[in-house]
Write an enzyme that holds these catalytic residues in place. Structure first.
Site, PDB file in Angstrom:
ATOM      1  NE  ARG A 135      10.001  -7.684  -4.957  1.00 64.06           N
ATOM      2  CZ  ARG A 135      11.267  -7.866  -4.633  1.00 64.06           C
ATOM      3  NH1 ARG A 135      12.137  -6.875  -4.784  1.00 64.06           N
ATOM      4  NH2 ARG A 135      11.672  -9.025  -4.162  1.00 64.06           N
ATOM      5  CB  THR A 157     -15.294 -11.854  20.583  1.00 61.37           C
ATOM      6  OG1 THR A 157     -16.525 -12.479  20.986  1.00 61.37           O
ATOM      7  CG2 THR A 157     -14.433 -11.579  21.815  1.00 61.37           C
ATOM      8  CD  GLU A 201     -15.783  -0.371  21.315  1.00 56.34           C
ATOM      9  OE1 GLU A 201     -17.023  -0.338  21.253  1.00 56.34           O
ATOM     10  OE2 GLU A 201     -15.086   0.652  21.425  1.00 56.34           O
ATOM     11  CG  PHE A 223     -16.490   3.198  30.049  1.00 56.77           C
ATOM     12  CD1 PHE A 223     -17.437   4.213  30.068  1.00 56.77           C
ATOM     13  CD2 PHE A 223     -16.807   1.981  30.611  1.00 56.77           C
ATOM     14  CE1 PHE A 223     -18.694   3.996  30.633  1.00 56.77           C
ATOM     15  CE2 PHE A 223     -18.057   1.759  31.185  1.00 56.77           C
ATOM     16  CZ  PHE A 223     -18.999   2.769  31.199  1.00 56.77           C
ATOM     17  CD  GLN A 246       2.136 -15.032   1.353  1.00 52.99           C
ATOM     18  OE1 GLN A 246       2.091 -14.946   2.578  1.00 52.99           O
ATOM     19  NE2 GLN A 246       2.872 -15.947   0.735  1.00 52.99           N
ATOM     20  CB  ILE A 258      -8.726   0.791  31.081  1.00 56.58           C
ATOM     21  CG1 ILE A 258      -9.350  -0.324  31.947  1.00 56.58           C
ATOM     22  CG2 ILE A 258      -9.639   2.019  31.011  1.00 56.58           C
ATOM     23  CD1 ILE A 258     -10.588  -0.980  31.363  1.00 56.58           C
ATOM     24  CB  THR A 259      -8.355   2.518  25.387  1.00 55.85           C
ATOM     25  OG1 THR A 259      -8.357   1.157  24.960  1.00 55.85           O
ATOM     26  CG2 THR A 259      -7.672   3.375  24.332  1.00 55.85           C
ATOM     27  CB  ALA A 295     -16.272  -9.186  34.202  1.00 54.62           C
TER      28      ALA A 295
END
Length: 383
Positions: free
Chosen positions: A271, A368, A366, A124, A339, A158-159, A131
């Site tokens: 660990r 911010t 999609e 899309f 971390q 554009i994905t 823009a």
């Protein structure tokens, strides 16, 4: 995985996707990230599982499910590989959904069967260099010349626009003016159209195995019948698609946050530091407890928004809350997990390192974080 509110079918779907994610997606994730390659084999298998057809009716080749089911699948994939999860999310929300929602019967018959089977992908084209969230600033134009649209302009980020199975992109373009305001419409542009160029892929911080390109249109001609939906309704239609997409991104973010939680908890138990497991230290215990808190809240938020959407109730504000809550959770959990892993957390072979890079875009794409806050503030009447 605290899915307490699921039906038996939903629980089975979550289990199926988790199994697929662990056995098929996770083993290839590091190499795909390193080589910046989207595995078409994984995409094909997702199609065979029916994931691309989840929220669509069976008459179009779908699974007859709902949006909640799609988000469950996206969360399950996002836990191990955000690139694969966003390929599904964009393939459905941005590829197939606009055709299903706004297309003619002819367009649905032509495009949906392959899209819903995962045998084709679509992109899309909304975002442009000038823009982004301000989609009203669209500069790409489409003018009628006889019985053809002639497109000029460019799109970015554009994905799914340049994969071997990408069939078309749906493009927002200015098609005229009404009362001095831009009339924005959506037009289907098949890949391979003369004058339509899918430019070289981006060199991104994360989501390396997700297919993302800039697009250029220079006198690209498509039939007048390729208009998707009503003229001038392109922007308004897309805003609805975007609201839904925010729930899906919240689900993806929740999966990422959970992946970091699981990895951190497992690593802390194994660990050994100064002769004792890292998990014996209260500071580590509390950090991991907070990670669980974020996953839990993020999941509750997207579940609520998705249930509202599927019930046909207003969900715009809840979608913004879900996306904000979950993207924060993904970013915070990625930071904490990295971390806890120490130096290993800085090595890309570990999933937490990839989540650390991948999760930042969840606070941007999609809509911010700032846009979500604005949506919530407007709903409260203070903006």
């Amino acid at each position: 995985m605290d899915h307490h509110d699921l039906t038996d079918d939903e629980r089975e779907l979550a289990r199926l996707v988790r199994e697929f994610a662990d056995e098929v997606v996770a083993p290839q994730a590091y190499e795909a990230d390193r080589t910046k390659t989207l595995s078409m084999d994984v995409v094909r298998q997702m199609g065979e599982l029916g994931l691309f057809g989840l929220p669509f009716p069976e008459e179009h080749g779908g699974q007859g499910g709902d949006y909640f089911a799609l988000c469950l699948a996206i969360e399950g994939l996002g836990r191990v590989d955000q690139s694969i999860a966003i390929t599904l999310e964009a393939g459905v929300s941005l590829g197939a959904m606009p055709v299903f929602r706004f297309g003619t019967e002819g367009q649905k018959r032509e495009f949906l069967p392959d899209l819903l089977a995962g045998e084709a992908l679509a992109g899309f084209g909304l975002t442009e260099p000038e823009a982004g969230s301000d989609a009203g600033a669209t500069r790409t134009t489409a003018r009628l010349d006889g019985d053809e649209w002639v497109l000029n302009g460019s799109k970015q980020f554009i994905t799914n626009s340049g994969t071997p199975i990408t069939r078309f992109v749906t493009v927002t373009a200015v098609t005229g003016e009404v009362d001095g305001r831009k009339q924005i419409s959506t037009i289907i542009v098949p890949n391979g159209t003369p004058g339509f160029t899918v430019e070289a892929p981006y060199d991104k911080v994360g989501w390396h195995a997700s297919d993302t390109h800039p697009l250029t249109f220079v006198d690209a001609r498509v039939p007048e019948a390729n208009l998707l939906g009503e003229p001038g309704r392109g922007f308004a239609n897309f805003l609805h698609i975007l609201d839904e997409g925010r729930i899906a991104i919240a689900a993806l973010s929740t999966g990422a946050a959970e992946g970091c939680l699981e990895a951190a908890a497992d690593y802390a138990k194994k660990r050994t530091v100064f002769g004792e497991p890292l998990s014996t230290r209260q500071s580590i215990q509390f950090t991991i407890a907070r990670m669980q808190l974020r996953v839990h809240n993020a999941r509750l938020a997207w579940h609520h928004a998705a249930r509202l959407r599927d019930a046909g109730k207003p969900f715009k504000t809840e979608a913004a809350i879900a996306k904000l809550t979950a993207s924060d959770a993904a970013m915070d959990n990625a930071r904490d997990a990295t971390q806890i892993f120490g130096g290993n957390g800085f090595m890309n072979e570990y999933a937490v390192a990839r989540h650390y890079r991948d999760s930042k875009i969840l606070e941007i794409g999609e809509g911010t974080t700032e846009v979500q806050l604005l949506v919530i503030a407007r709903a409260l009447g203070v903006a």
